[in-house]
Design a protein around this motif. Structure first.
Motif, PDB file in Angstrom:
ATOM      1  N   ILE A  60       0.840  -1.180   0.000  1.00  0.00           N
ATOM      2  CA  ILE A  60       0.000   0.000   0.000  1.00  0.00           C
ATOM      3  C   ILE A  60       0.885   1.244   0.000  1.00  0.00           C
ATOM      4  O   ILE A  60       1.754   1.405   0.867  1.00  0.00           O
ATOM      5  N   ALA A  61       0.659   2.114  -0.972  1.00  0.00           N
ATOM      6  CA  ALA A  61       1.520   3.284  -1.174  1.00  0.00           C
ATOM      7  C   ALA A  61       0.957   4.536  -0.532  1.00  0.00           C
ATOM      8  O   ALA A  61       1.340   5.635  -0.917  1.00  0.00           O
ATOM      9  N   SER A  62       0.059   4.398   0.452  1.00  0.00           N
ATOM     10  CA  SER A  62      -0.526   5.567   1.105  1.00  0.00           C
ATOM     11  C   SER A  62      -0.782   5.248   2.568  1.00  0.00           C
ATOM     12  O   SER A  62      -1.311   4.190   2.908  1.00  0.00           O
ATOM     13  N   ASN A  63      -0.362   6.202   3.429  1.00  0.00           N
ATOM     14  CA  ASN A  63      -0.576   5.997   4.858  1.00  0.00           C
ATOM     15  C   ASN A  63      -2.065   5.957   5.207  1.00  0.00           C
ATOM     16  O   ASN A  63      -2.489   5.254   6.123  1.00  0.00           O
ATOM     17  N   ARG A  64      -2.855   6.749   4.480  1.00  0.00           N
ATOM     18  CA  ARG A  64      -4.278   6.778   4.752  1.00  0.00           C
ATOM     19  C   ARG A  64      -4.953   5.486   4.304  1.00  0.00           C
ATOM     20  O   ARG A  64      -5.847   4.965   4.975  1.00  0.00           O
ATOM     21  N   SER A  65      -4.537   4.953   3.184  1.00  0.00           N
ATOM     22  CA  SER A  65      -5.185   3.755   2.655  1.00  0.00           C
ATOM     23  C   SER A  65      -4.732   2.492   3.364  1.00  0.00           C
ATOM     24  O   SER A  65      -5.462   1.485   3.380  1.00  0.00           O
ATOM     25  N   ILE A  66      -3.549   2.490   3.959  1.00  0.00           N
ATOM     26  CA  ILE A  66      -3.049   1.254   4.574  1.00  0.00           C
ATOM     27  C   ILE A  66      -3.924   0.821   5.745  1.00  0.00           C
ATOM     28  O   ILE A  66      -4.055  -0.379   6.040  1.00  0.00           O
ATOM     29  N   GLU A  67      -4.586   1.763   6.430  1.00  0.00           N
ATOM     30  CA  GLU A  67      -5.470   1.404   7.534  1.00  0.00           C
ATOM     31  C   GLU A  67      -6.694   0.648   7.024  1.00  0.00           C
ATOM     32  O   GLU A  67      -7.195  -0.269   7.681  1.00  0.00           O
ATOM     33  N   HIS A  68      -7.188   1.025   5.854  1.00  0.00           N
ATOM     34  CA  HIS A  68      -8.320   0.288   5.266  1.00  0.00           C
ATOM     35  C   HIS A  68      -7.943  -1.168   5.019  1.00  0.00           C
ATOM     36  O   HIS A  68      -8.736  -2.083   5.276  1.00  0.00           O
ATOM     37  N   PHE A  69      -6.734  -1.396   4.532  1.00  0.00           N
ATOM     38  CA  PHE A  69      -6.327  -2.761   4.194  1.00  0.00           C
ATOM     39  C   PHE A  69      -5.934  -3.564   5.438  1.00  0.00           C
ATOM     40  O   PHE A  69      -6.017  -4.793   5.441  1.00  0.00           O
ATOM     41  N   LYS A  70      -5.538  -2.873   6.500  1.00  0.00           N
ATOM     42  CA  LYS A  70      -5.323  -3.595   7.758  1.00  0.00           C
ATOM     43  C   LYS A  70      -6.650  -4.115   8.299  1.00  0.00           C
ATOM     44  O   LYS A  70      -6.724  -5.235   8.818  1.00  0.00           O
ATOM     45  N   ASP A  71      -7.693  -3.284   8.197  1.00  0.00           N
ATOM     46  CA  ASP A  71      -9.021  -3.748   8.608  1.00  0.00           C
ATOM     47  C   ASP A  71      -9.479  -4.909   7.733  1.00  0.00           C
ATOM     48  O   ASP A  71     -10.071  -5.884   8.226  1.00  0.00           O
ATOM     49  N   MET A  72      -9.197  -4.808   6.443  1.00  0.00           N
ATOM     50  CA  MET A  72      -9.579  -5.886   5.531  1.00  0.00           C
ATOM     51  C   MET A  72      -8.840  -7.179   5.882  1.00  0.00           C
ATOM     52  O   MET A  72      -9.407  -8.273   5.847  1.00  0.00           O
ATOM     53  N   ARG A  73      -7.569  -7.051   6.246  1.00  0.00           N
ATOM     54  CA  ARG A  73      -6.781  -8.234   6.598  1.00  0.00           C
ATOM     55  C   ARG A  73      -7.347  -8.928   7.832  1.00  0.00           C
ATOM     56  O   ARG A  73      -7.411 -10.164   7.901  1.00  0.00           O
ATOM     57  N   GLU A  74      -7.791  -8.146   8.817  1.00  0.00           N
ATOM     58  CA  GLU A  74      -8.385  -8.733  10.020  1.00  0.00           C
ATOM     59  C   GLU A  74      -9.698  -9.439   9.697  1.00  0.00           C
ATOM     60  O   GLU A  74     -10.006 -10.493  10.268  1.00  0.00           O
ATOM     61  N   GLN A  75     -10.450  -8.881   8.782  1.00  0.00           N
ATOM     62  CA  GLN A  75     -11.724  -9.502   8.429  1.00  0.00           C
ATOM     63  C   GLN A  75     -11.519 -10.779   7.605  1.00  0.00           C
ATOM     64  O   GLN A  75     -12.316 -11.713   7.711  1.00  0.00           O
ATOM     65  N   LEU A  76     -10.468 -10.805   6.808  1.00  0.00           N
ATOM     66  CA  LEU A  76     -10.219 -12.010   6.002  1.00  0.00           C
ATOM     67  C   LEU A  76      -9.834 -13.205   6.869  1.00  0.00           C
ATOM     68  O   LEU A  76     -10.171 -14.345   6.552  1.00  0.00           O
ATOM     69  N   GLN A  77      -9.100 -12.959   7.967  1.00  0.00           N
ATOM     70  CA  GLN A  77      -8.655 -14.029   8.875  1.00  0.00           C
ATOM     71  C   GLN A  77      -7.907 -15.116   8.105  1.00  0.00           C
ATOM     72  O   GLN A  77      -8.100 -16.311   8.325  1.00  0.00           O
ATOM     73  N   LEU A  78      -7.050 -14.681   7.177  1.00  0.00           N
ATOM     74  CA  LEU A  78      -6.249 -15.596   6.378  1.00  0.00           C
ATOM     75  C   LEU A  78      -4.772 -15.253   6.556  1.00  0.00           C
ATOM     76  O   LEU A  78      -4.420 -14.161   7.016  1.00  0.00           O
ATOM     77  N   THR A  79      -3.939 -16.198   6.179  1.00  0.00           N
ATOM     78  CA  THR A  79      -2.506 -15.928   6.165  1.00  0.00           C
ATOM     79  C   THR A  79      -2.221 -14.845   5.131  1.00  0.00           C
ATOM     80  O   THR A  79      -2.583 -14.983   3.947  1.00  0.00           O
ATOM     81  N   SER A  80      -1.590 -13.760   5.548  1.00  0.00           N
ATOM     82  CA  SER A  80      -1.345 -12.634   4.639  1.00  0.00           C
ATOM     83  C   SER A  80      -0.177 -11.809   5.165  1.00  0.00           C
ATOM     84  O   SER A  80       0.327 -12.021   6.274  1.00  0.00           O
TER      85      SER A  80
END
Length: 817
Positions: free
Chosen positions: A335-355
């Motif tokens: 992720i090339a943006s500090n603002r957008s990286i938080e969205h993808f951290k939330d997405m990673r927690e929701q996926l509950q997959l190895t990432s």
């Protein structure tokens, strides 16, 4: 030494006492179960007795030898769990295997048949080889803000190939790009360029697109590098992109992308913007939910473009999780943006997959380090993923490695082995499927352990169900040698017990003989009674809900058959409760009145009234009136004695010639002691032998009047019978009575005849009057009709005379004059 020994002995006794109490509690838990299924599901220590003749609790612990013997070994139902682990022939971590491209997992297959609430454990070992195959797909945001990143990727594409080659020699690489749906309000529809950076650089802008798959997975580096150089940026209007839509197609289009089934699958997602979520597509008219299918169409340049952008909505994160887990895709978020990286951290927690997630430097300068670090992080942290849609089954994984994080083994270098302990327990038989396959996965590698699970929750005898069974008094079903009662209609071993007012019909009442109150000495019914229908039936001289009170009556209440002693509220004043047919304070008085009547079979003419009608029957004996004696009060100084001596009085008078009547038939049994006396003055009291006599009189069929006297002594013995020697008979009254008898019916007949004649006479007079009136009316109507005919002509009558007048006759006569 003695105090120490004393303390040691006390500790041993305490431990033994706790073990004994625990054993009693476990035993009671088994015995409280009322059905075979509940029994075997409750605990692995419980077994069921399928013997109808067994009178105890059908569910008991399997080590209860006395119950097993009473039931019979052949009737014991016990579901036995079994765990079979099929191991790999190769040793995990062997050098030959680690140098190959295959991952070793042990075991590969597990077969488990288990009862509920029983935990089964087995170990799993996974080794990571040095040269495991890798499929690497680069998915990049091609919006205008990523223009410089695209240039960096194009410049560093050879280094990207070299980095992947340093990780494993068996790799393939592919490329795809995304922007947003090609319509307002997400993308402009004007064909003029919008990306200023691209215009300044003199690079032509690609027309708007949602997702384009540029390069399928390939091991040919020249083909990949040539394709990367041909790519151009595009533009859109809003900040979020169709990231999830592109990710969905990259995962599910396995044939187009070229995912290999025996390789690691990594998608590197590079973007600087957040993502659209499910529901956003409705703004463009894309109303249909995403169907999680591949929708790529091949273009003339051998690329593939997503062709359902305007019809299907954006997918949800749950849908992305489902397809990633199914296709074993492991994402790396760059992720090339500090603002957008938080969205993808939330997405990673929701996926509950190895990432793996990390920040991408401006212009993607650190892309090579990010690829290397992401791969090593995924390869060194091994975690078994469990299915999330299994109901009624609890699966736990515990890592057995030196370094762990949660349920993952961390820092596992290639060539090393990660070990886990897996425990499986069926917690809910109602929710658990009876047969199912469970797969434990390690998504980064093509590793899975298949568990074939069979849930043992049902007894075979439960299939043989007899509804509304006669054995259960039509109040329940007979199954597994036991009545399953309908609690709204009854309970008990044979459903023979009825619910009382206030009882909860939804409460399990047990078998009717195991839910009675616990009383003295911690015994059911205090050991002084039997439990029937969950109530204590106390023994003699005991009472109370738990038969805890003992009552003693001084006289014994007449014996066991007469009554029992009860305490009542005042325990210091016990009293007798009598049984039928006894009554009285001491239950020694019977209500039976058969002893107060004569035996009819022996004397058909005996009086069947209680105590001959001359007394009251109390406690089975006659209590006679003052003027009567005898067991049946049948010896009395009253009209009964007069009735008994009528015949003998008639016989004595006939024999003595004082009566000229037909004597009775039993004159041979005439009065034994009698004498004739002159008429007695009725105003004085007459006595016989000093005892008061009773005056008797009667009239026979000949209208003769008899008078005699009887007297009884103190022992109610009959004294001499005295008969008045003057017999008075009345014949005139008899004749007048006979004449009167004939006069009455004759008078009635004559009266009826006269009455009938009068009625006929009245009817005749009425008819004459009626006829007279009708004749007078007829005559009047005739006279009226004649008068009218005289005044008016008949309309049907025409006169035969016709007159004609010559009009010219008068005129000629005048001219002649």
């Amino acid at each position: 030494m003695k105090p120490q020994f004393r303390r040691y002995r006390m500790k041993v006794l305490s431990i033994l006492s706790l073990l004994f109490r625990f054993s009693l509690a476990a035993s009671q838990i088994c015995r409280d179960q009322s059905s075979c299924n509940n029994c075997l599901q409750h605990s692995q220590e419980c077994v069921w007795c399928n013997n109808q003749n067994y009178t105890g609790s059908n569910c008991f612990e399997r080590n209860a030898t006395s119950d097993v013997a009473s039931c019979g070994e052949q009737y014991i139902v016990n579901l036995i769990s079994n765990l079979t682990v099929i191991s790999n022939d190769e040793d995990v971590g062997s050098a030959s295997q680690l140098n190959s491209s295959e991952t070793i997992v042990n075991p590969e297959q597990v077969y488990l048949s288990t009862r509920a609430n029983q935990v089964h454990r087995f170990n799993v070992s996974i080794s990571i080889p040095f040269n495991y195959p890798l499929d690497f797909y680069y998915l990049m945001d091609f919006s205008c803000s990523m223009f410089d990143d695209l240039q960096t990727i194009q410049d560093l594409s050879p280094e990207i190939i070299n980095t992947l080659e340093s990780l494993t020699s068996n790799f393939k690489v592919g490329f795809g790009a995304f922007s947003d749906k090609e319509t307002l309000p997400f993308t402009h529809e004007i064909l003029e360029p919008f990306c200023a950076d691209a215009s300044i650089a003199g690079v032509s802008e690609h027309s708007s697109f949602n997702y384009i798959h540029y390069q399928s997975l390939t091991s040919n580096r020249d083909v990949f590098l040539e394709r990367i150089k041909q790519l151009n940026i595009t533009s859109n209007l809003d900040s979020p992109e169709s990231t999830l839509e592109a990710l969905m197609q990259a995962v599910v289009c396995t044939e187009v992308i070229g995912w290999r089934p025996t390789a690691s699958h990594i998608v590197l997602l590079a973007t600087d913007a957040p993502y659209h979520i499910a529901g956003d597509g409705k703004l463009t008219g894309a109303l249909l939910p995403h169907d999680m299918k591949c929708h790529l169409s091949q273009l003339p340049d051998d690329t593939y473009q997503y062709d359902e952008s305007l019809d299907l909505d954006y997918p949800s994160i749950g849908q992305i999780q489902h397809v990633m887990l199914q296709e074993r895709i492991v994402p790396i978020f760059a992720i090339a943006s500090n603002r957008s990286i938080e969205h993808f951290k939330d997405m990673r927690e929701q996926l509950q997959l190895t990432s793996y997630i990390d920040e991408l430097n401006p212009s993607s300068a650190n892309i090579l380090d990010l690829i290397r670090e992401g791969y090593n992080s995924l390869a060194q942290n091994i975690e078994l993923l469990l299915p999330t849609d299994i109901e009624g089954v609890n699966i736990l994984v515990r890592p057995l490695c030196d370094q762990t994080s949660g349920v993952a083994c961390t820092n596992i270098a290639r060539g090393e082995t990660a070990s886990f302990e897996v425990s499986i327990e069926v917690t809910d038989c109602a929710a658990a499927q009876r047969k199912q396959n469970i797969t434990l996965r390690y998504p980064f590698l093509a590793v899975s352990i298949d568990v074939e699970l069979e849930v043992l929750c049902d007894c075979d005898c439960a299939m043989e169900l007899e509804r509304n069974s006669t054995t259960c008094n039509y109040r329940g079903d007979f199954v597994c040698a036991r009545c399953q009662c309908d609690n709204t209609r009854g309970f008990g071993r044979s459903c023979e017990c009825e619910l009382e007012e206030g009882d909860d019909p939804n409460k399990d009442q047990g078998n009717g003989n195991n839910r009675c109150p616990i009383g003295l000495n911690n015994l059911m019914c205090s050991g002084n009674g039997n439990c029937t229908c969950n109530k204590c039936e106390c023994k003699d001289d005991f009472e109370g809900d738990a038969c805890e009170n003992q009552c003693i009556c001084a006289n014994g209440c007449g014996g066991v058959s007469n009554g029992r002693c009860v305490c009542g509220r005042e325990r210091n004043n016990p009293s007798c409760m009598c049984m039928e047919p006894f009554e009285g304070k001491f239950c020694n008085c019977t209500k039976d009145t058969s002893t107060c009547t004569a035996n009819i079979e022996e004397n058909i003419e005996a009086n069947i009234e209680l105590c001959s009608g001359n007394g009251a029957c109390n406690c089975g004996a006659c209590d006679c009136n003052d003027d009567c004696r005898g067991a049946l009060c049948d010896r009395c100084q009253d009209q009964l004695m007069c009735q008994l001596h009528r015949a003998c009085v008639q016989c004595e008078l006939v024999r003595d010639g004082k009566a000229n009547v037909v004597p009775p038939n039993d004159c041979d049994n005439s009065c034994k002691t009698s004498r004739f006396v002159d008429p007695v003055n009725t105003t004085t009291t007459h006595t016989i032998n000093g005892f008061t006599a009773n005056r008797c009189s009667f009239t026979d069929n000949s209208n003769c009047f008899y008078t005699f006297y009887v007297a009884l002594n103190d022992d109610f013995e009959l004294q001499t019978l005295e008969i008045e020697n003057m017999l008075r008979c009345s014949r005139s009254s008899s004749s007048s009575t006979s004449a009167l008898i004939w006069i009455i019916p004759v008078a009635i007949v004559v009266g009826l005849l006269v009455l009938g004649f009068l009625i006929l006479l009245l009817i005749k007079v009425f008819l004459l009057i009626l006829d007279y009136v009708e004749v007078r009316q007829f005559e009047r109507s005739v006279r009226d009709a004649e008068g009218k005919l005289a005044q008016t002509s008949q309309p049907l009558y025409q006169s035969p005379v016709v007159q004609y007048q010559n009009l010219a006759y008068g005129i000629e006569k005048k001219e002649n004059k």
